[in-house]
Write a protein that holds these residues in place. Structure first.
Motif, short mmCIF file in Angstrom:
data_model
loop_
_atom_site.label_atom_id
_atom_site.label_comp_id
_atom_site.label_asym_id
_atom_site.label_seq_id
_atom_site.Cartn_x
_atom_site.Cartn_y
_atom_site.Cartn_z
N ARG A 1 9.68 5.67 -5.68
CA ARG A 1 8.80 6.08 -6.77
C ARG A 1 9.42 5.73 -8.12
O ARG A 1 8.75 5.19 -9.03
CB ARG A 1 8.57 7.59 -6.66
N ALA A 2 10.72 5.99 -8.27
CA ALA A 2 11.40 5.70 -9.53
C ALA A 2 11.41 4.21 -9.82
O ALA A 2 11.16 3.78 -10.96
CB ALA A 2 12.82 6.27 -9.50
N ALA A 3 11.72 3.40 -8.80
CA ALA A 3 11.76 1.95 -9.00
C ALA A 3 10.38 1.40 -9.31
O ALA A 3 10.23 0.50 -10.16
CB ALA A 3 12.33 1.28 -7.76
N ARG A 4 9.37 1.95 -8.68
CA ARG A 4 7.99 1.50 -8.94
C ARG A 4 7.58 1.85 -10.36
O ARG A 4 7.01 1.02 -11.08
CB ARG A 4 7.05 2.16 -7.94
N HIS A 5 7.86 3.08 -10.80
CA HIS A 5 7.49 3.50 -12.14
C HIS A 5 8.24 2.71 -13.20
O HIS A 5 7.73 2.50 -14.32
CB HIS A 5 7.76 4.99 -12.32
N ALA A 6 9.45 2.23 -12.86
CA ALA A 6 10.23 1.43 -13.82
C ALA A 6 9.79 -0.03 -13.82
O ALA A 6 10.32 -0.84 -14.59
CB ALA A 6 11.71 1.53 -13.48
N GLY A 7 8.83 -0.38 -12.95
CA GLY A 7 8.32 -1.75 -12.91
C GLY A 7 9.15 -2.71 -12.09
O GLY A 7 8.97 -3.93 -12.16
N HIS A 8 10.05 -2.18 -11.25
CA HIS A 8 10.93 -3.04 -10.46
C HIS A 8 10.32 -3.48 -9.13
O HIS A 8 10.81 -4.42 -8.51
CB HIS A 8 12.26 -2.33 -10.18
N LEU A 9 9.28 -2.79 -8.67
CA LEU A 9 8.70 -3.11 -7.36
C LEU A 9 7.37 -3.83 -7.52
O LEU A 9 6.30 -3.36 -7.13
CB LEU A 9 8.51 -1.82 -6.53
N LYS A 10 7.45 -5.01 -8.10
CA LYS A 10 6.28 -5.87 -8.24
C LYS A 10 6.37 -6.94 -7.15
O LYS A 10 7.25 -7.80 -7.19
CB LYS A 10 6.25 -6.50 -9.62
N ALA A 11 5.45 -6.86 -6.21
CA ALA A 11 5.53 -7.74 -5.04
C ALA A 11 5.03 -9.14 -5.36
O ALA A 11 4.09 -9.33 -6.14
CB ALA A 11 4.73 -7.15 -3.89
N THR A 12 5.68 -10.11 -4.72
CA THR A 12 5.31 -11.52 -4.80
C THR A 12 4.78 -11.94 -3.43
O THR A 12 5.28 -11.47 -2.41
CB THR A 12 6.55 -12.36 -5.16
N ARG B 1 0.86 -1.19 0.00
CA ARG B 1 0.00 0.00 0.00
C ARG B 1 0.90 1.25 0.00
O ARG B 1 1.45 1.62 1.02
CB ARG B 1 -0.91 0.01 1.23
N PHE B 2 1.03 1.85 -1.17
CA PHE B 2 1.84 3.05 -1.30
C PHE B 2 0.99 4.28 -0.96
O PHE B 2 -0.16 4.39 -1.38
CB PHE B 2 2.36 3.21 -2.73
N LEU B 3 1.57 5.19 -0.18
CA LEU B 3 0.91 6.46 0.06
C LEU B 3 0.97 7.30 -1.21
O LEU B 3 1.81 7.07 -2.10
CB LEU B 3 1.58 7.22 1.20
N SER C 1 -4.14 4.51 8.10
CA SER C 1 -5.25 4.74 7.19
C SER C 1 -4.80 5.29 5.84
O SER C 1 -5.55 5.24 4.86
CB SER C 1 -6.26 5.73 7.82
N LEU C 2 -3.56 5.81 5.79
CA LEU C 2 -3.05 6.40 4.55
C LEU C 2 -2.30 5.40 3.69
O LEU C 2 -2.21 5.57 2.47
CB LEU C 2 -2.11 7.57 4.90
N GLY C 3 -1.75 4.38 4.30
CA GLY C 3 -0.95 3.40 3.58
C GLY C 3 0.23 2.95 4.40
O GLY C 3 0.39 3.34 5.56
N ASP C 4 1.10 2.12 3.81
CA ASP C 4 2.23 1.56 4.54
C ASP C 4 3.58 2.10 4.06
O ASP C 4 4.56 2.05 4.80
CB ASP C 4 2.25 0.04 4.39
N ILE C 5 3.65 2.59 2.82
CA ILE C 5 4.94 2.92 2.22
C ILE C 5 4.92 4.36 1.72
O ILE C 5 4.08 4.74 0.90
CB ILE C 5 5.25 1.97 1.03
N VAL C 6 5.86 5.15 2.22
CA VAL C 6 6.03 6.52 1.72
C VAL C 6 6.79 6.45 0.39
O VAL C 6 7.86 5.84 0.31
CB VAL C 6 6.80 7.39 2.72
N ALA C 7 6.22 7.08 -0.64
CA ALA C 7 6.82 7.01 -1.98
C ALA C 7 7.95 8.04 -2.11
O ALA C 7 7.84 9.02 -2.87
CB ALA C 7 5.76 7.22 -3.05
N VAL C 8 9.04 7.81 -1.37
CA VAL C 8 10.21 8.69 -1.50
C VAL C 8 10.75 8.53 -2.92
O VAL C 8 10.48 7.53 -3.60
CB VAL C 8 11.27 8.34 -0.45
#
Length: 353
Positions: free
Chosen positions: A243-254, A198-200, A232-239
């Protein structure tokens, strides 16, 4: 018996320094005992790429704004260490280090603080040891069988130590996401979490988290409905790195694996993966072993408090262990208020005595 000092503060990190600031302002005689040989608390042991969630001005201890770090919106851990070093010098806080506290004991009207450098007797004690020194490792089957590298967040430093390796990062919180982002470009990464991450929202940082924690505490104190606070806001602050790794598709959770094998991990459906290293980003527990002889823990292992004050012994305060000892009290900006309340409570106790 005459006490050696009115108050012993155990721990010289951010919480201990905030306590010292307020005790000094109230004219209370105190000493801070720090197990570390140098200033900076746990920040000096953090991984290389760690940055704060908030700008410097919103990451400050009482009385002294953190100066901005040139070229950085969110200061890094080394900048925090420099700030804490300057802070304790600026306020001439009486810190003794390295001094490791071995136990706190009853001694008539006083508390006896036994250390590897002698014994102090005090009228009150503030425990501000934090959680970094007590990493939590879940009891996952096969953990003792795995022949690769295993380490916790507290031991991780840099992706260069894992370049080219197959690495599993376990944990869906901030440390798990940040370390996974750190490793995403140089390793064959698998990020496993108990539930979908859960990204903020991208515009939320530590300022908003502190406000949310404070609003929740006010609601609970006033008997209103629980707002949910930060959770209530989420678990992960998108520092930015996350954010960059997520947008590049590297943070796909298993999904979380069910056990470790000698060579890797195995999921409930029988699928397996050979890996070289597992990094457990599974959190910490309060480092309170030095208080065990006082018998304060309840049936669930929790020490009941009213604010920071231990219910069973008003001479003892717990500071900086999370929301249960003050809203956002484990953060730089959040520890100031509960530190002030603890210092005032102790000063009133000493005056009555």
């Amino acid at each position: 018996m005459t006490p050696d000092t009115d108050v012993v503060v155990i721990g010289g990190g951010q919480s201990g320094l905030a306590a010292g600031y307020h005790l000094r302002r109230l004219g209370v005689d105190f000493v801070i005992l720090d197990a570390q040989p140098t200033p900076g608390g746990a920040w000096q042991h953090a991984w290389d790429s760690l940055h704060l969630f908030s700008p410097a001005a919103y990451s400050s201890l009482p009385g002294r704004l953190m100066p901005p770090q040139p070229g950085q919106t969110y200061p890094d851990a080394a900048h925090v260490v420099s700030y804490l070093t300057d802070y304790e010098l600026r306020y001439e806080l009486p810190i003794k280090r390295p001094v490791r506290v071995q136990g706190v004991h009853q001694h008539g009207q006083l508390l006896r603080v036994k250390t590897d450098a002698g014994t102090w007797h005090a009228r009150a004690v503030i425990s501000a040891t934090g959680t970094w020194w007590r990493p939590f490792l879940p009891a996952v089957p096969g953990r003792d069988r795995f022949t690769g590298t295993q380490l916790h967040t507290a031991d991780y430093r840099s992706p260069k130590n894992f370049a080219g390796q197959r690495v599993v990062v376990v944990g869906g919180g901030n440390s798990g996401a940040q370390i996974a982002a750190d490793l995403a470009h140089d390793t064959e990464l698998t990020w496993v979490t108990q539930r979908e991450p859960r990204f903020l929202a991208d515009d939320i940082d530590g300022r908003a988290l502190f406000d949310a924690a404070s609003a929740r505490r006010r609601a609970l104190d006033e008997g209103r409905a629980d707002t949910g606070g930060v959770a209530s806001l989420g678990d992960i602050v998108a520092v930015p790195p996350v954010r960059a790794a997520r947008h590049a598709g590297h943070l796909k959770a298993t999904p979380m694996f069910s056990r470790l094998t000698q060579a890797g991990v195995e999921w409930a459906d029988g699928s397996r993966a050979d890996v070289d290293a597992v990094i457990w980003c599974t959190g910490f527990r309060p480092a309170l072993g030095h208080l065990s002889s006082l018998g304060l823990r309840g049936s669930r292992g929790h020490i009941p408090t009213t604010g920071t004050r231990v219910k069973a012994d008003p001479r003892l305060h717990l500071l900086g262990y999370g929301d249960w000892t003050g809203p956002a009290s484990a953060t730089l900006i959040g520890v100031g208020r509960p530190a002030r309340e603890a210092a005032r409570d102790i000063a009133a106790l000493l005056q009555r005595a």
